[in-house]
Structures are given as structure tokens and as C-alpha cells.
Write an enzyme that holds these catalytic residues in place. Structure first.
Site, PDB file in Angstrom:
ATOM      1  N   LEU A 187       0.851  -1.192   0.000  1.00  0.00           N
ATOM      2  CA  LEU A 187       0.000   0.000   0.000  1.00  0.00           C
ATOM      3  C   LEU A 187       0.888   1.243   0.000  1.00  0.00           C
ATOM      4  O   LEU A 187       0.786   2.107   0.861  1.00  0.00           O
ATOM      5  CB  LEU A 187      -0.951  -0.002   1.196  1.00  0.00           C
ATOM      6  N   GLY A 188       1.764   1.326  -0.997  1.00  0.00           N
ATOM      7  CA  GLY A 188       2.633   2.492  -1.143  1.00  0.00           C
ATOM      8  C   GLY A 188       1.985   3.506  -2.066  1.00  0.00           C
ATOM      9  O   GLY A 188       0.762   3.647  -2.098  1.00  0.00           O
ATOM     10  N   ARG A 189       2.818   4.176  -2.841  1.00  0.00           N
ATOM     11  CA  ARG A 189       2.320   5.246  -3.718  1.00  0.00           C
ATOM     12  C   ARG A 189       1.284   4.724  -4.705  1.00  0.00           C
ATOM     13  O   ARG A 189       0.265   5.379  -4.953  1.00  0.00           O
ATOM     14  CB  ARG A 189       3.502   5.865  -4.482  1.00  0.00           C
ATOM     15  N   ILE A 190       1.541   3.558  -5.281  1.00  0.00           N
ATOM     16  CA  ILE A 190       0.582   3.024  -6.259  1.00  0.00           C
ATOM     17  C   ILE A 190      -0.577   2.336  -5.545  1.00  0.00           C
ATOM     18  O   ILE A 190      -1.743   2.522  -5.906  1.00  0.00           O
ATOM     19  CB  ILE A 190       1.266   2.038  -7.230  1.00  0.00           C
TER      20      ILE A 190
ATOM     21  N   ARG B  91       4.335  -4.662   5.563  1.00  0.00           N
ATOM     22  CA  ARG B  91       5.080  -5.117   6.739  1.00  0.00           C
ATOM     23  C   ARG B  91       4.628  -4.399   8.005  1.00  0.00           C
ATOM     24  O   ARG B  91       4.857  -4.870   9.105  1.00  0.00           O
ATOM     25  CB  ARG B  91       6.577  -4.943   6.497  1.00  0.00           C
TER      26      ARG B  91
ATOM     27  N   ARG C  30       5.595  -7.242  -9.911  1.00  0.00           N
ATOM     28  CA  ARG C  30       6.705  -7.870 -10.626  1.00  0.00           C
ATOM     29  C   ARG C  30       6.379  -9.352 -10.731  1.00  0.00           C
ATOM     30  O   ARG C  30       5.767  -9.916  -9.807  1.00  0.00           O
ATOM     31  CB  ARG C  30       8.015  -7.713  -9.851  1.00  0.00           C
TER      32      ARG C  30
ATOM     33  N   ASP D 210       0.005  -8.653 -15.663  1.00  0.00           N
ATOM     34  CA  ASP D 210       0.722  -7.687 -16.509  1.00  0.00           C
ATOM     35  C   ASP D 210       2.219  -7.933 -16.466  1.00  0.00           C
ATOM     36  O   ASP D 210       2.969  -7.354 -17.245  1.00  0.00           O
ATOM     37  CB  ASP D 210       0.414  -6.264 -16.029  1.00  0.00           C
TER      38      ASP D 210
ATOM     39  N   GLU E  32      10.122 -12.036 -18.568  1.00  0.00           N
ATOM     40  CA  GLU E  32       9.593 -11.195 -19.652  1.00  0.00           C
ATOM     41  C   GLU E  32      10.634 -11.001 -20.745  1.00  0.00           C
ATOM     42  O   GLU E  32      11.817 -10.877 -20.424  1.00  0.00           O
ATOM     43  CB  GLU E  32       9.177  -9.834 -19.086  1.00  0.00           C
TER      44      GLU E  32
ATOM     45  N   HIS F 209       3.189  -6.231 -19.829  1.00  0.00           N
ATOM     46  CA  HIS F 209       3.809  -5.280 -18.893  1.00  0.00           C
ATOM     47  C   HIS F 209       3.608  -3.840 -19.378  1.00  0.00           C
ATOM     48  O   HIS F 209       4.572  -3.155 -19.719  1.00  0.00           O
ATOM     49  CB  HIS F 209       5.310  -5.578 -18.718  1.00  0.00           C
TER      50      HIS F 209
HETATM   51  O1  A2R Z   1       6.066  -3.117   3.968  1.00  0.00           O
HETATM   52  P1  A2R Z   1       5.940  -1.641   4.015  1.00  0.00           P
HETATM   53  O2  A2R Z   1       5.126  -1.167   5.183  1.00  0.00           O
HETATM   54  O3  A2R Z   1       7.233  -0.921   3.805  1.00  0.00           O
HETATM   55  O4  A2R Z   1       5.005  -1.264   2.741  1.00  0.00           O
HETATM   56  C1  A2R Z   1       5.501  -1.328   1.427  1.00  0.00           C
HETATM   57  C2  A2R Z   1       5.135  -2.622   0.731  1.00  0.00           C
HETATM   58  N1  A2R Z   1       6.146  -3.682   0.882  1.00  0.00           N
HETATM   59  C3  A2R Z   1       5.892  -4.886   1.412  1.00  0.00           C
HETATM   60  N2  A2R Z   1       4.770  -5.413   1.889  1.00  0.00           N
HETATM   61  C4  A2R Z   1       4.836  -6.665   2.392  1.00  0.00           C
HETATM   62  N3  A2R Z   1       5.961  -7.400   2.411  1.00  0.00           N
HETATM   63  C5  A2R Z   1       7.127  -6.921   1.935  1.00  0.00           C
HETATM   64  N4  A2R Z   1       8.235  -7.662   1.946  1.00  0.00           N
HETATM   65  C6  A2R Z   1       7.121  -5.588   1.393  1.00  0.00           C
HETATM   66  N5  A2R Z   1       8.056  -4.776   0.846  1.00  0.00           N
HETATM   67  C7  A2R Z   1       7.458  -3.626   0.532  1.00  0.00           C
HETATM   68  O5  A2R Z   1       5.044  -2.294  -0.671  1.00  0.00           O
HETATM   69  C8  A2R Z   1       4.713  -0.313   0.586  1.00  0.00           C
HETATM   70  O6  A2R Z   1       3.390  -0.213   1.053  1.00  0.00           O
HETATM   71  C9  A2R Z   1       4.705  -0.907  -0.811  1.00  0.00           C
HETATM   72  C10 A2R Z   1       5.688  -0.263  -1.766  1.00  0.00           C
HETATM   73  O7  A2R Z   1       5.348   1.062  -1.946  1.00  0.00           O
HETATM   74  P2  A2R Z   1       6.282   2.129  -2.683  1.00  0.00           P
HETATM   75  O8  A2R Z   1       7.694   1.942  -2.256  1.00  0.00           O
HETATM   76  O9  A2R Z   1       5.648   3.466  -2.526  1.00  0.00           O
HETATM   77  O10 A2R Z   1       6.264   1.661  -4.188  1.00  0.00           O
HETATM   78  P3  A2R Z   1       5.254   2.082  -5.372  1.00  0.00           P
HETATM   79  O11 A2R Z   1       5.653   3.377  -5.955  1.00  0.00           O
HETATM   80  O12 A2R Z   1       3.847   1.923  -4.894  1.00  0.00           O
HETATM   81  O13 A2R Z   1       5.599   0.936  -6.431  1.00  0.00           O
HETATM   82  C11 A2R Z   1       5.451  -0.435  -6.087  1.00  0.00           C
HETATM   83  C12 A2R Z   1       5.987  -1.369  -7.150  1.00  0.00           C
HETATM   84  C13 A2R Z   1       7.268  -0.970  -7.851  1.00  0.00           C
HETATM   85  O14 A2R Z   1       8.413  -1.240  -7.092  1.00  0.00           O
HETATM   86  C14 A2R Z   1       7.226  -1.795  -9.124  1.00  0.00           C
HETATM   87  O15 A2R Z   1       7.834  -3.045  -8.932  1.00  0.00           O
HETATM   88  C15 A2R Z   1       5.761  -2.012  -9.323  1.00  0.00           C
HETATM   89  O16 A2R Z   1       5.098  -1.437  -8.206  1.00  0.00           O
HETATM   90  O17 A2R Z   1       5.339  -1.374 -10.501  1.00  0.00           O
END
Ligand code: A2R
Length: 313
Positions: free
Chosen positions: A152-155, A175, A231, A255, A260, A279
Site C-alpha cells: 500500500l505504497g504510492r501506487i 510489513r 513484478r 501484466d 519477460e 507489462h
Molecule cells: O512493507 P511496508 O510497510 O514498507 O510497505 C511497502 C510494501 N512492501 C511490502 N509489503 C509486504 N511485504 C514486503 N516484503 C514488502 N516490501 C514492501 O510495498 C509499501 O506499502 C509498498 C511499496 O510502496 P512504494 O515503495 O511506494 O512503491 P510504489 O511506488 O507503490 O511501487 C510499487 C511497485 C514498484 O516497485 C514496481 O515493482 C511495481 O510497483 O510497478
């Protein structure tokens, strides 16, 4: 002699955005070079910026010892060896935010396409089956259902907002809990058990590899739908194929894939309960132009010794 700084482009992105690079840089296209080592050697004494859209390993960094910045095209930078870059004092940037709405739009589109079987219905009409067989079998409702968002990050937050507009009951797994009005699950299997749809939007890399495994897919169940816009590595593709084949999972909209642009034949063969996309969640002219400009701005900032706009290390 040109006064423009050199930029090594390892792998390409949107051509209209790449065309803008020439106004600011002397661009060297590694993916087009027959003699890659020769190209790297010829700019090694002066090239301070690297850019690319897929992988960038320590080998390239070592070939360009004056490199100050790696400007990656894409929000996910799992293809860039960030550890190696950091060890060498190279700043790394990605292209977050500018694509969040686009990817979120696409996630909902893929969910709708998968549940309402829009690609299948298109084929049904084209094949003349509406005339020969009558109405298509009914499909699955989307609005008002329970959705679980993995990440639940930016996207992810933009996906959640769109799901609100579809009157869905929204849960998420990360997490740690966020300050949001949605139901938090610390355990992915438990969330999968409680929702109708699981949308994956976590980063790739070792920390999330095969998070969506057999157990999660079984918890989602025979009526459950998986949408992956994260991914390929996040989902255990072999387990997914088995679950779909055996009817332990209802349907999938994908997607992204493990290798890929190769997509397993087994997924291509499942035409009724799987929707496949190349993708393309962020692939609109507008967003890819914005991403390309952000790459350019980060590379320029890195060369000038200024703070990067979207630094990751
Ligand atoms: O776990 P948290 O609280 O840091 O939340 C991040 C979550 N996240 C995970 N959730 C569960 N288990 C994990 N091992 C884990 N690692 C990260 O993913 C956070 O809510 C989210 C990532 O958000 P952002 O860093 O803002 O990334 P954004 O811009 O939403 O893009 C996500 C991905 C990209 O890295 C591309 O691979 C794909 O969407 O297009």
C-alpha cells in the site's frame, strides 16, 4: 568538440522521451553497440551518468569509473545493483509518483477485464458466437466485493482509492500498518482467505520473491481472482499455473511475468480464466514522457552534483 556531458544509455525507453536527451547530452546507446566493451572504454575517462530501463550491474559501473549517477527508468529498480552503486559512491534514482495513477487505472482495468471477461467477450463476438451460440455465460461482479491489496505504497493507495469508488471493502497487507481507513492484515494468507480479489503491487527483489505462493493462492480459492501489476517475481508462477489448471484459483489478470517477454505456454493456453498483458501498466504516452523527463532531470542533477529529484540510495 561537444560541451554536452556524456550519458550512457544501457537499455531504451519511450522513443519520444529519449529524443529529448540529445538537447542535453551526448548519448551513447549501449544496447545498439556491436562492440559494447569498446564503447564503454571509449567514454570511460569522462562519462558521469548512466541511464536505463532494465538491468545495470557492477560490470557497467566498473567500466565507467567516473560515473556519479544511475538514472533508472521505472519505479521498480530491482534490476539495478543498488548495493554495488552505493559501494562505489554512485547515486541511483528511479521514477516514482509520475506513474502511480496510470498503474492504478490499469490495475482496475485488469481486474474488470478478468472478472467481467472483457477480452474473452471480444473474441466471442468476433468469432460469430453471439449469433451462433447466443448470450455469453454470465460473469463475476466487481463492485461491492472485498479486495486485498498487497503493498500500500504510492501506487497501492491509488488502487485503494479507485476501489473505494467501486464501493469495495478494502484490506491490505504490508510489513506494518498505515494510517488509512482500510483493514490491515499482518498475515498475507489470512487476508487472501478473507477477500475476493488480491491485487499485488509490492516492489520486486529478494524480499518479496514468491510471496504469492501456493498457500496464498489456495487461501484466495476457486472463486478468487489474482491481479499482478507488481513484478513477476512476486508470484510463484509454477504454483499459479497449477492452481489455475486445477481450479484451486478462479482467475488471474497478469501484466508482469518471471521471464519477460517470455510468458509460459501454460498461461497462454488458459484462454478462459486468464487475461495476459505485456507489462504495460504505465505505458501511456503521457506517463512514459513524464518518466523519461524524470530520468533526464535526475541524470542532469547527478552530473551537476545537485541532489537527485528521486534518489533511492
Ligand atoms: O512493507 P511496508 O510497510 O514498507 O510497505 C511497502 C510494501 N512492501 C511490502 N509489503 C509486504 N511485504 C514486503 N516484503 C514488502 N516490501 C514492501 O510495498 C509499501 O506499502 C509498498 C511499496 O510502496 P512504494 O515503495 O511506494 O512503491 P510504489 O511506488 O507503490 O511501487 C510499487 C511497485 C514498484 O516497485 C514496481 O515493482 C511495481 O510497483 O510497478
Amino acid at each position: 568538440m561537444s560541451t554536452k556531458p556524456d550519458l550512457l544509455v544501457v537499455s531504451p525507453w519511450y522513443s519520444a522521451a529519449m529524443a529529448e536527451l540529445d538537447a542535453h547530452f551526448t548519448v551513447h546507446k549501449l544496447w545498439e553497440a556491436d562492440d559494447k566493451a569498446g564503447l564503454l572504454a571509449s567514454i570511460a575517462d569522462r562519462c558521469e551518468a548512466i541511464a536505463g530501463s532494465s538491468v545495470c550491474g557492477a560490470d557497467i559501473m566498473d567500466a565507467l569509473p567516473r560515473a556519479k549517477v544511475i538514472a533508472h527508468h521505472g519505479v521498480g529498480y530491482d534490476g539495478v545493483d543498488v548495493k554495488a552503486a552505493t559501494e562505489r559512491g554512485i547515486k541511483v534514482s528511479n521514477t516514482p509518483d509520475v506513474l502511480s495513477d496510470e498503474v492504478a487505472d490499469f490495475a482496475l482495468g485488469l481486474l474488470l477485464a478478468t472478472c467481467r471477461r472483457i477480452p474473452q467477450a471480444d473474441r466471442y463476438v468476433r468469432a460469430g458466437r453471439w449469433e451462433s451460440d447466443g448470450d455469453m455465460p454470465f460473469t463475476k461482479r466487481v463492485h461491492g466485493r472485498k479486495v486485498g491489496i498487497l503493498g500500500l505504497g504510492r501506487i497501492g493507495i491509488e488502487i485503494a482509492r479507485r476501489c473505494e469508488a467501486f464501493k469495495m471493502d478494502i484490506a491490505y497487507h504490508t510489513r506494518g500498518p498505515k494510517d488509512v481507513p482500510y483493514t490491515y492484515y499482518g498475515d498475507l494468507v489470512s487476508m487472501a482467505r478473507d477477500v475476493d480479489f488480491l491485487i499485488a503491487i509490492v516492489p520486486g527483489g529478494a524480499g518479496t520473491r514468491h510471496m504469492v505462493n501456493r498457500q496464498v493462492l489456495d487461501a484466495l480459492g476457486p472463486e478468487g481472482v489474482l491481479v499482478n501489476v507488481a513484478r513477476g517475481s512476486v508470484v510463484d508462477e509454477a504454483a499459479l499455473i497449477e492452481a489455475l489448471k486445477e481450479g484451486r484459483l478462479g482467475a488471474a489478470g497478469l501484466d508482469v511475468f518471471d521471464k519477460e517477454p517470455k510468458v509460459p505456454q501454460a498461461l497462454k493456453d488458459m484462454t478462459e480464466n486468464v487475461v495476459l498483458q505485456p507489462h504495460q501498466a504505465s505505458a501511456t504516452h503521457d506517463t512514459r514522457l513524464a518518466m523519461g523527463r524524470l530520468v533526464m532531470e535526475n541524470a542532469l542533477a547527478g552530473i551537476a552534483g545537485k541532489p537527485l529529484i528521486t534518489r533511492v540510495n
